[in-house]
Design a protein around this motif. Structure first.
Motif, PDB file in Angstrom:
ATOM      1  N   UNK A 124     -17.191   2.319   5.496  1.00  0.00           N
ATOM      2  CA  UNK A 124     -16.301   3.239   4.786  1.00  0.00           C
ATOM      3  C   UNK A 124     -15.123   3.662   5.657  1.00  0.00           C
ATOM      4  N   UNK A 125     -15.404   3.959   6.948  1.00  0.00           N
ATOM      5  CA  UNK A 125     -14.310   4.334   7.850  1.00  0.00           C
ATOM      6  C   UNK A 125     -13.330   3.188   8.048  1.00  0.00           C
ATOM      7  N   UNK A 126     -13.851   1.958   8.125  1.00  0.00           N
ATOM      8  CA  UNK A 126     -12.980   0.793   8.281  1.00  0.00           C
ATOM      9  C   UNK A 126     -12.078   0.621   7.058  1.00  0.00           C
ATOM     10  N   UNK A 127     -12.662   0.789   5.879  1.00  0.00           N
ATOM     11  CA  UNK A 127     -11.860   0.678   4.658  1.00  0.00           C
ATOM     12  C   UNK A 127     -10.794   1.767   4.601  1.00  0.00           C
ATOM     13  N   UNK A 128     -11.180   2.995   5.013  1.00  0.00           N
ATOM     14  CA  UNK A 128     -10.218   4.097   5.011  1.00  0.00           C
ATOM     15  C   UNK A 128      -9.069   3.818   5.971  1.00  0.00           C
ATOM     16  N   UNK A 129      -9.395   3.339   7.192  1.00  0.00           N
ATOM     17  CA  UNK A 129      -8.366   3.023   8.175  1.00  0.00           C
ATOM     18  C   UNK A 129      -7.476   1.887   7.680  1.00  0.00           C
ATOM     19  N   UNK A 130      -8.070   0.927   7.011  1.00  0.00           N
ATOM     20  CA  UNK A 130      -7.304  -0.196   6.477  1.00  0.00           C
ATOM     21  C   UNK A 130      -6.305   0.270   5.429  1.00  0.00           C
ATOM     22  N   UNK A 131      -6.749   1.187   4.568  1.00  0.00           N
ATOM     23  CA  UNK A 131      -5.845   1.726   3.547  1.00  0.00           C
ATOM     24  C   UNK A 131      -4.717   2.528   4.182  1.00  0.00           C
ATOM     25  N   UNK A 132      -5.042   3.322   5.223  1.00  0.00           N
ATOM     26  CA  UNK A 132      -4.005   4.109   5.896  1.00  0.00           C
ATOM     27  C   UNK A 132      -2.975   3.205   6.571  1.00  0.00           C
ATOM     28  N   UNK A 133      -3.442   2.138   7.227  1.00  0.00           N
ATOM     29  CA  UNK A 133      -2.501   1.213   7.873  1.00  0.00           C
ATOM     30  C   UNK A 133      -1.621   0.516   6.841  1.00  0.00           C
ATOM     31  N   UNK A 134      -2.218   0.144   5.715  1.00  0.00           N
ATOM     32  CA  UNK A 134      -1.409  -0.481   4.663  1.00  0.00           C
ATOM     33  C   UNK A 134      -0.357   0.488   4.129  1.00  0.00           C
ATOM     34  N   UNK A 135      -0.737   1.759   3.996  1.00  0.00           N
ATOM     35  CA  UNK A 135       0.215   2.763   3.524  1.00  0.00           C
ATOM     36  C   UNK A 135       1.340   2.962   4.534  1.00  0.00           C
ATOM     37  N   UNK A 136       0.999   2.972   5.827  1.00  0.00           N
ATOM     38  CA  UNK A 136       2.028   3.121   6.862  1.00  0.00           C
ATOM     39  C   UNK A 136       2.978   1.926   6.869  1.00  0.00           C
ATOM     40  N   UNK A 137       2.431   0.724   6.710  1.00  0.00           N
ATOM     41  CA  UNK A 137       3.298  -0.455   6.664  1.00  0.00           C
ATOM     42  C   UNK A 137       4.217  -0.418   5.441  1.00  0.00           C
ATOM     43  N   UNK A 138       3.677   0.060   4.329  1.00  0.00           N
ATOM     44  CA  UNK A 138       4.502   0.158   3.124  1.00  0.00           C
ATOM     45  C   UNK A 138       5.639   1.163   3.327  1.00  0.00           C
ATOM     46  N   UNK A 139       5.316   2.314   3.946  1.00  0.00           N
ATOM     47  CA  UNK A 139       6.353   3.309   4.219  1.00  0.00           C
ATOM     48  C   UNK A 139       7.397   2.764   5.190  1.00  0.00           C
ATOM     49  N   UNK A 140       6.950   2.009   6.211  1.00  0.00           N
ATOM     50  CA  UNK A 140       7.898   1.431   7.171  1.00  0.00           C
ATOM     51  C   UNK A 140       8.826   0.430   6.485  1.00  0.00           C
ATOM     52  N   UNK A 141       8.259  -0.407   5.601  1.00  0.00           N
ATOM     53  CA  UNK A 141       9.105  -1.357   4.874  1.00  0.00           C
ATOM     54  C   UNK A 141      10.104  -0.634   3.976  1.00  0.00           C
ATOM     55  N   UNK A 142       9.640   0.447   3.333  1.00  0.00           N
ATOM     56  CA  UNK A 142      10.534   1.198   2.464  1.00  0.00           C
ATOM     57  C   UNK A 142      11.667   1.841   3.264  1.00  0.00           C
ATOM     58  N   UNK A 143      11.300   2.431   4.435  1.00  0.00           N
ATOM     59  CA  UNK A 143      12.332   3.045   5.276  1.00  0.00           C
ATOM     60  C   UNK A 143      13.316   1.997   5.794  1.00  0.00           C
ATOM     61  N   UNK A 144      12.821   0.825   6.161  1.00  0.00           N
ATOM     62  CA  UNK A 144      13.691  -0.240   6.648  1.00  0.00           C
ATOM     63  C   UNK A 144      14.637  -0.710   5.542  1.00  0.00           C
ATOM     64  N   UNK A 145      14.106  -0.815   4.340  1.00  0.00           N
ATOM     65  CA  UNK A 145      14.945  -1.250   3.223  1.00  0.00           C
ATOM     66  C   UNK A 145      16.053  -0.229   2.933  1.00  0.00           C
ATOM     67  N   UNK A 146      15.678   1.060   2.972  1.00  0.00           N
ATOM     68  CA  UNK A 146      16.678   2.103   2.719  1.00  0.00           C
ATOM     69  C   UNK A 146      17.734   2.104   3.811  1.00  0.00           C
ATOM     70  N   UNK A 147      17.290   1.968   5.090  1.00  0.00           N
ATOM     71  CA  UNK A 147      18.251   1.938   6.200  1.00  0.00           C
ATOM     72  C   UNK A 147      19.182   0.730   6.084  1.00  0.00           C
ATOM     73  N   UNK A 148      18.643  -0.401   5.645  1.00  0.00           N
ATOM     74  CA  UNK A 148      19.467  -1.600   5.483  1.00  0.00           C
ATOM     75  C   UNK A 148      20.512  -1.390   4.390  1.00  0.00           C
ATOM     76  N   UNK A 149      20.100  -0.739   3.302  1.00  0.00           N
ATOM     77  CA  UNK A 149      21.051  -0.467   2.219  1.00  0.00           C
ATOM     78  C   UNK A 149      22.153   0.483   2.682  1.00  0.00           C
ATOM     79  N   UNK A 150      21.754   1.513   3.441  1.00  0.00           N
ATOM     80  CA  UNK A 150      22.743   2.466   3.938  1.00  0.00           C
ATOM     81  C   UNK A 150      23.719   1.776   4.893  1.00  0.00           C
ATOM     82  N   UNK A 151      23.189   0.901   5.783  1.00  0.00           N
ATOM     83  CA  UNK A 151      24.051   0.182   6.718  1.00  0.00           C
ATOM     84  C   UNK A 151      25.008  -0.738   5.981  1.00  0.00           C
ATOM     85  N   UNK A 152      24.505  -1.424   4.949  1.00  0.00           N
ATOM     86  CA  UNK A 152      25.372  -2.299   4.169  1.00  0.00           C
ATOM     87  C   UNK A 152      26.465  -1.505   3.458  1.00  0.00           C
ATOM     88  N   UNK A 153      26.109  -0.329   2.970  1.00  0.00           N
ATOM     89  CA  UNK A 153      27.099   0.513   2.307  1.00  0.00           C
ATOM     90  C   UNK A 153      28.170   0.971   3.287  1.00  0.00           C
TER      91      UNK A 153
END
Length: 290
Positions: A124-153
């Motif tokens: 259960x702890x492994x699954x929880x940690x896996x979900x948290x890491x996936x959420x962090x990676x998703x947030x990092x990708x979202x932040x990178x995408x937003x920063x890329x859009x701002x830089x392009x603008x």
């Protein structure tokens, strides 16, 4: 349109025919033996003189009628009936002095072992940690995408501004080539009106000459530039020693006055003179012995 309507009517009629299929009739070999069913019911039924503790059954009769089609009223009737039956059972058990509550120090044996539960917890702890890491990676990708859009603008805005300035300069040059009085006024928007251009600072740095455009940085170029270090010399020292160009060979030649001037002659330190005198005395003694 008529053939389509006929096909729809034929399909509707076929569905009605399928729905009107009669149910299967009971088998002719089936026997309805009421007496035998009652005898079997008496065999499996509880005896009439059995104690209540053996069956623990409670009959609760509701005084009001319940509409079975009303979901809320039906569920409320179930709840009320179960609550009333529990109260009656508690009263009977307490009157019979029969313990029915679990003692506070009672521990039931678990179906699964402790080692198995440790594995389950780790999973259960492994699954929880896996979900948290996936959420962090998703947030990092979202932040990178937003920063890329701002830089392009930003890059798009800079390119647009640069294009506008180049066009303004071209129009100004064209106007100058045509005589400067073409009748159409070209605005060169370089930000000088807003004070963003080459605005001279009001306060000057201490020790900076009024005509020094470098702001005093030329004086420290030798100290903080490429020539800084153990063997580096500042530009000011080099200018003092070598001058600012021209013939410098005659300046380094001796004349009668500089040849007779022995003020810069290094006579040595007191320690060196003492060693020299002791050496001379030693040589004198050695000559006397000879």
């Amino acid at each position: 349109m008529e053939p389509d309507s006929e096909e729809m009517e034929s399909e509707y009629e076929s569905e009605e025919v399928e729905e009107d299929v009669p149910l299967m009739e009971p088998s002719k070999d089936a026997i309805y033996n009421a007496e035998g069913l009652h005898e079997k019911l008496e065999d499996i039924a509880w005896p009439k003189d059995i104690d209540w503790i053996q069956k623990l059954s409670i009959d609760v009769n509701l005084e009001r009628d319940i509409d079975v089609n009303d979901d809320l009223a039906r569920e409320m009737a179930f709840y009320t009936q179960a609550l009333e039956g529990t109260r009656q059972a508690f009263g009977r058990l307490q009157s019979m002095a029969i313990p029915f509550l679990r003692p506070p120090d009672y521990y039931a044996e678990m179906v699964k072992s402790d080692s198995h539960m440790v594995k389950v917890k780790g999973k259960l702890l492994f699954e929880k940690k896996k979900l948290e890491e996936a959420e962090e990676r998703r947030k990092a990708r979202e932040a990178k995408r937003i920063a890329k859009e701002v830089q392009a603008e930003k890059l798009k805005e800079r390119a647009k501004q640069k294009k506008h300035e180049i066009e303004s300069v071209k129009k100004w040059r064209k106007q100058r080539q045509n005589g400067g009085t073409g009748g159409s006024k070209v605005d060169l928007d370089f930000g000088f009106e807003e004070g963003e251009g080459f605005e001279r600072p009001k306060k000057m740095r201490p020790g900076v000459a009024p005509g020094d455009r470098s702001g005093g940085n030329a004086r420290h170029a030798g100290k903080f530039g490429k020539g800084s270090g153990k063997g580096g010399k500042s530009r000011e020292y080099r200018n003092t020693k070598f001058g600012h160009g021209g013939k410098k060979g005659l300046k380094r030649q001796n004349n009668a006055e500089s040849a007779n001037d022995i003020r810069g002659f290094n006579k040595g330190t007191a320690q060196a003179n003492k060693k020299r005198k002791s050496r001379q005395a030693y040589l004198v003694r050695m000559l006397d012995l000879v």
